[in-house]
Write an enzyme that holds these catalytic residues in place. Structure first.
Site, PDB file in Angstrom:
ATOM      1  N   ASN A 108       0.840  -1.214   0.000  1.00  0.00           N
ATOM      2  CA  ASN A 108       0.000   0.000   0.000  1.00  0.00           C
ATOM      3  C   ASN A 108       0.871   1.258   0.000  1.00  0.00           C
ATOM      4  OD1 ASN A 108      -3.051  -0.365   0.132  1.00  0.00           O
ATOM      5  ND2 ASN A 108      -2.326  -1.952   1.530  1.00  0.00           N
ATOM      6  N   ASN A 151      -5.745   5.649   7.804  1.00  0.00           N
ATOM      7  CA  ASN A 151      -5.392   4.229   7.880  1.00  0.00           C
ATOM      8  C   ASN A 151      -6.198   3.473   6.837  1.00  0.00           C
ATOM      9  OD1 ASN A 151      -4.335   1.754   8.983  1.00  0.00           O
ATOM     10  ND2 ASN A 151      -6.321   1.416   9.972  1.00  0.00           N
ATOM     11  N   HIS A 174      -7.826  -0.292   6.313  1.00  0.00           N
ATOM     12  CA  HIS A 174      -8.173  -1.494   7.079  1.00  0.00           C
ATOM     13  C   HIS A 174      -8.843  -2.481   6.125  1.00  0.00           C
ATOM     14  CE1 HIS A 174      -9.167  -3.920  10.536  1.00  0.00           C
ATOM     15  NE2 HIS A 174     -10.377  -4.079  10.030  1.00  0.00           N
ATOM     16  N   GLU A 234      -7.159  -2.406  -2.581  1.00  0.00           N
ATOM     17  CA  GLU A 234      -6.644  -1.446  -1.600  1.00  0.00           C
ATOM     18  C   GLU A 234      -5.727  -0.441  -2.292  1.00  0.00           C
ATOM     19  OE1 GLU A 234      -5.022  -3.061   2.059  1.00  0.00           O
ATOM     20  OE2 GLU A 234      -6.146  -4.913   1.820  1.00  0.00           O
TER      21      GLU A 234
HETATM   22  C1  GAR Z   1      -3.067  -4.607   4.059  1.00  0.00           C
HETATM   23  O1  GAR Z   1      -3.999  -5.583   3.662  1.00  0.00           O
HETATM   24  C2  GAR Z   1      -3.709  -3.623   5.032  1.00  0.00           C
HETATM   25  O2  GAR Z   1      -5.059  -3.342   4.737  1.00  0.00           O
HETATM   26  C3  GAR Z   1      -3.594  -4.386   6.323  1.00  0.00           C
HETATM   27  O3  GAR Z   1      -2.321  -4.993   6.276  1.00  0.00           O
HETATM   28  C4  GAR Z   1      -1.966  -5.232   4.921  1.00  0.00           C
HETATM   29  C5  GAR Z   1      -0.613  -4.598   4.664  1.00  0.00           C
HETATM   30  O4  GAR Z   1      -0.114  -4.936   3.420  1.00  0.00           O
HETATM   31  N1  GAR Z   1      -3.733  -3.529   7.438  1.00  0.00           N
HETATM   32  C6  GAR Z   1      -4.246  -3.906   8.614  1.00  0.00           C
HETATM   33  O5  GAR Z   1      -4.602  -5.044   8.825  1.00  0.00           O
HETATM   34  C7  GAR Z   1      -4.315  -2.817   9.647  1.00  0.00           C
HETATM   35  N2  GAR Z   1      -5.063  -3.252  10.782  1.00  0.00           N
HETATM   36  P1  GAR Z   1       1.041  -4.062   2.769  1.00  0.00           P
HETATM   37  O6  GAR Z   1       2.173  -3.982   3.799  1.00  0.00           O
HETATM   38  O7  GAR Z   1       1.465  -4.860   1.560  1.00  0.00           O
HETATM   39  O8  GAR Z   1       0.483  -2.722   2.432  1.00  0.00           O
END
Ligand code: GAR
Length: 207
Positions: free
Chosen positions: A16, A111, A113, A178
């Site tokens: 992200n 954030n 989520h 996302e």
């Molecule tokens: C993503 O799916 C994000 O939505 C989630 O962690 C992942 C990170 O992936 N976030 C949470 O669960 C926050 N509570 P990334 O490091 O590849 O962006």
């Protein structure tokens, strides 16, 4: 053009974060610029990727601060201040923040989520969406307030749940969505647009 200075907080892969950085760097007219990628894990893969994109990085290992979140956050404030960050984007940042830190950044911290909030706050969102028998799953970008995953919703995107889905397949199909939602919401937010963004056709159901 004066750009809003954005710091991105990560804990791991940082996909992200990459989507946010790429969106900001791709458009000279973008109203925001990435000034720091900060991780609580010095070995986070995302730190290398950010550096490859030319974004300054910093790490504050949370482990020596066991039991003292405020001290960990005070240490994080140093690189954040030095970067001149005006807005924080949490992007897979997996540490719970204290009310004090959140209040310092309130109105200036977003954030993402991986659920359709207010459903499935906290962890294991994909498994819980499946267990609940949901027909759709999704992700939410929201402002961060002291209550976990409960701040004002700025945008949501949904995908269909397929009969054969596992938590892993659902997570894998949601992640690219996302990457569409977060940059789009960030751009609107920085431009002062607080209307909620709904991405309903980010992925078409299989026919
Ligand atoms: C993503 O799916 C994000 O939505 C989630 O962690 C992942 C990170 O992936 N976030 C949470 O669960 C926050 N509570 P990334 O490091 O590849 O962006």
């Amino acid at each position: 053009m004066r750009k809003t200075r954005v710091a991105i907080l990560i804990s791991g892969g940082g996909s992200n974060m990459i989507a946010l950085v790429r969106a900001m760097l791709a458009d000279p007219e973008h109203p925001a610029e990435p000034v720091l990628v900060l991780s609580n894990d010095p070995r986070a893969k995302g730190l290398e990727l950010a550096a490859e994109l030319g974004v300054p990085t910093a790490a504050v290992d949370h482990r020596p601060f066991k039991g003292d979140r405020a001290a960990f956050e005070a240490e994080m404030m140093a690189p954040l201040r030095a970067s001149g960050a005006e807005l924080l984007c949490l992007a897979g940042f997996m540490r719970v923040l204290t009310t004090g830190f959140i209040e310092t950044w309130q109105g200036r911290m977003l954030n993402i989520h991986p659920s359709i909030l207010p459903l499935f706050t906290g962890l294991h969102t994909h498994a819980r969406a499946l267990e609940a028998g949901m027909a759709v799953h999704g992700c939410t970008v929201h402002e961060v307030t002291p209550e976990l995953d409960a701040g004002p919703i700025l945008g949501q995107a949904v995908i269909p749940v397929r009969p054969e889905d596992s938590p892993e397949t659902l997570a894998a199909r949601l992640l690219p969505v996302e990457h569409l939602l977060y940059p789009a919401v960030l751009r609107r937010f920085v431009s002062g647009d607080r209307r909620k963004l709904a991405l309903l056709r980010a992925e078409e159901p299989a026919s």
